[in-house]
Design a protein around this motif. Sequence first.
Motif, PDB file in Angstrom:
ATOM      1  N   TYR A 100       0.845  -1.180   0.000  1.00 54.74           N
ATOM      2  CA  TYR A 100       0.000   0.000   0.000  1.00 54.74           C
ATOM      3  C   TYR A 100       0.896   1.251   0.000  1.00 54.74           C
ATOM      4  O   TYR A 100       2.090   1.159   0.299  1.00 54.74           O
ATOM      5  CB  TYR A 100      -0.902   0.025   1.237  1.00 54.74           C
ATOM      6  N   TYR A 101       0.297   2.403  -0.319  1.00 54.38           N
ATOM      7  CA  TYR A 101       1.096   3.629  -0.292  1.00 54.38           C
ATOM      8  C   TYR A 101       0.278   4.800   0.225  1.00 54.38           C
ATOM      9  O   TYR A 101      -0.960   4.814   0.155  1.00 54.38           O
ATOM     10  CB  TYR A 101       1.674   3.948  -1.674  1.00 54.38           C
ATOM     11  N   LYS A 146      -4.653   2.905  -7.716  1.00 57.43           N
ATOM     12  CA  LYS A 146      -5.462   3.700  -6.796  1.00 57.43           C
ATOM     13  C   LYS A 146      -6.021   2.863  -5.654  1.00 57.43           C
ATOM     14  O   LYS A 146      -6.223   3.349  -4.541  1.00 57.43           O
ATOM     15  CB  LYS A 146      -6.617   4.375  -7.548  1.00 57.43           C
ATOM     16  N   GLU A 179      -3.877   2.887  -2.537  1.00 57.22           N
ATOM     17  CA  GLU A 179      -3.585   4.126  -1.814  1.00 57.22           C
ATOM     18  C   GLU A 179      -4.426   4.203  -0.544  1.00 57.22           C
ATOM     19  O   GLU A 179      -5.636   3.974  -0.558  1.00 57.22           O
ATOM     20  CB  GLU A 179      -3.878   5.346  -2.691  1.00 57.22           C
TER      21      GLU A 179
END
Length: 337
Positions: free
Chosen positions: A2-3, A219, A222
Amino acid sequence: MYYVVMKDRDIRDNLATEQYLMNNIEFDEPLVLFYIEKPCIIVGRNQNTIEEINSDYIADNHITVTRRISGGGAVYQDLGNLCFSFVVDSDDKNFGDFKSFTQPIIDALHQMGATTAEVSGRNDLLVDGKKFSGNAMYSRNGKTFSHGTLSLDVDLDILTKALHVQKDKIASKGIKSIRSRVTNLRPYLAPEYQDLTTEQFRDKLLLELFHANTLDEIKDKEYIVTPEDQKQIDKIKEEYYYNWDWVYGKSPAFTAKQRKHFDMGTVDIRYNIENGKVGNIEIYGDFFGMKDVNDIKQKLLNVKFDREDILKVLDQFDLDDYFKGIPEVELLKLFTP
């Protein structure tokens, strides 16, 4: 993986967010964070803040100073720098193994043309033998983060003025100056990446790390900080990164000495500092004055060893009564860190 892409440009807010996410949010995969900040200095957990910084220059140029919870040395950052942080489940065998954390960054930089980028020494990343990244690590409650800097286009002139690096530290690394050892990444990137902004550089790194072509493809990976998250982050900011006692008071006890000769005599000021405050002060010299400097010494006891706090005390005195004929502006420099 994840980021999180942090929107804030204040290092204190970003470090608080990193700390919160590590300790309070459970991810079933590793997490990578990216953040960019306005001019700032971040000292390591175990460092003496005053000793690491050029206080006058920092005050004059409005550079933020804070302390992080990880170890390592002081670093200067500005909007030409990109920070990254990997958060993973702890493994005692991996603590201190910076190469395992930074290798994905190195691989991504190779893809962007910086083919001589490498992990070197304990915690540095080099390109053509010069440092462009320093890294630090922290573990708590089964989690570890390893965070580091990526100097894309940092103002190296300001870096050398803002950090007060001891001569013995520089000499021990076998070099003559900080500037000779550090560099920016931009000149080493492939031509198509030479004009990237820091934000574009960040996005390109993200795509390389995720092996994706567009940000839309990732996406779903995120994580967006929620309003509830932010409430807890704000508490951490006040407890740590905006807190003078954490930034300066956590420095180990130390002594400070400043001495200068003037036409009207020599002034020698020596402090003992404990918990960031004046524990004792001695004023020596062959200067003349109508009044006893013990008046000043008594007023400075237990005052924060901070430029503004000391100036407030000295503003109560007509210094010419104590140091006849010595320019006040020069005296103030001797008294302040």
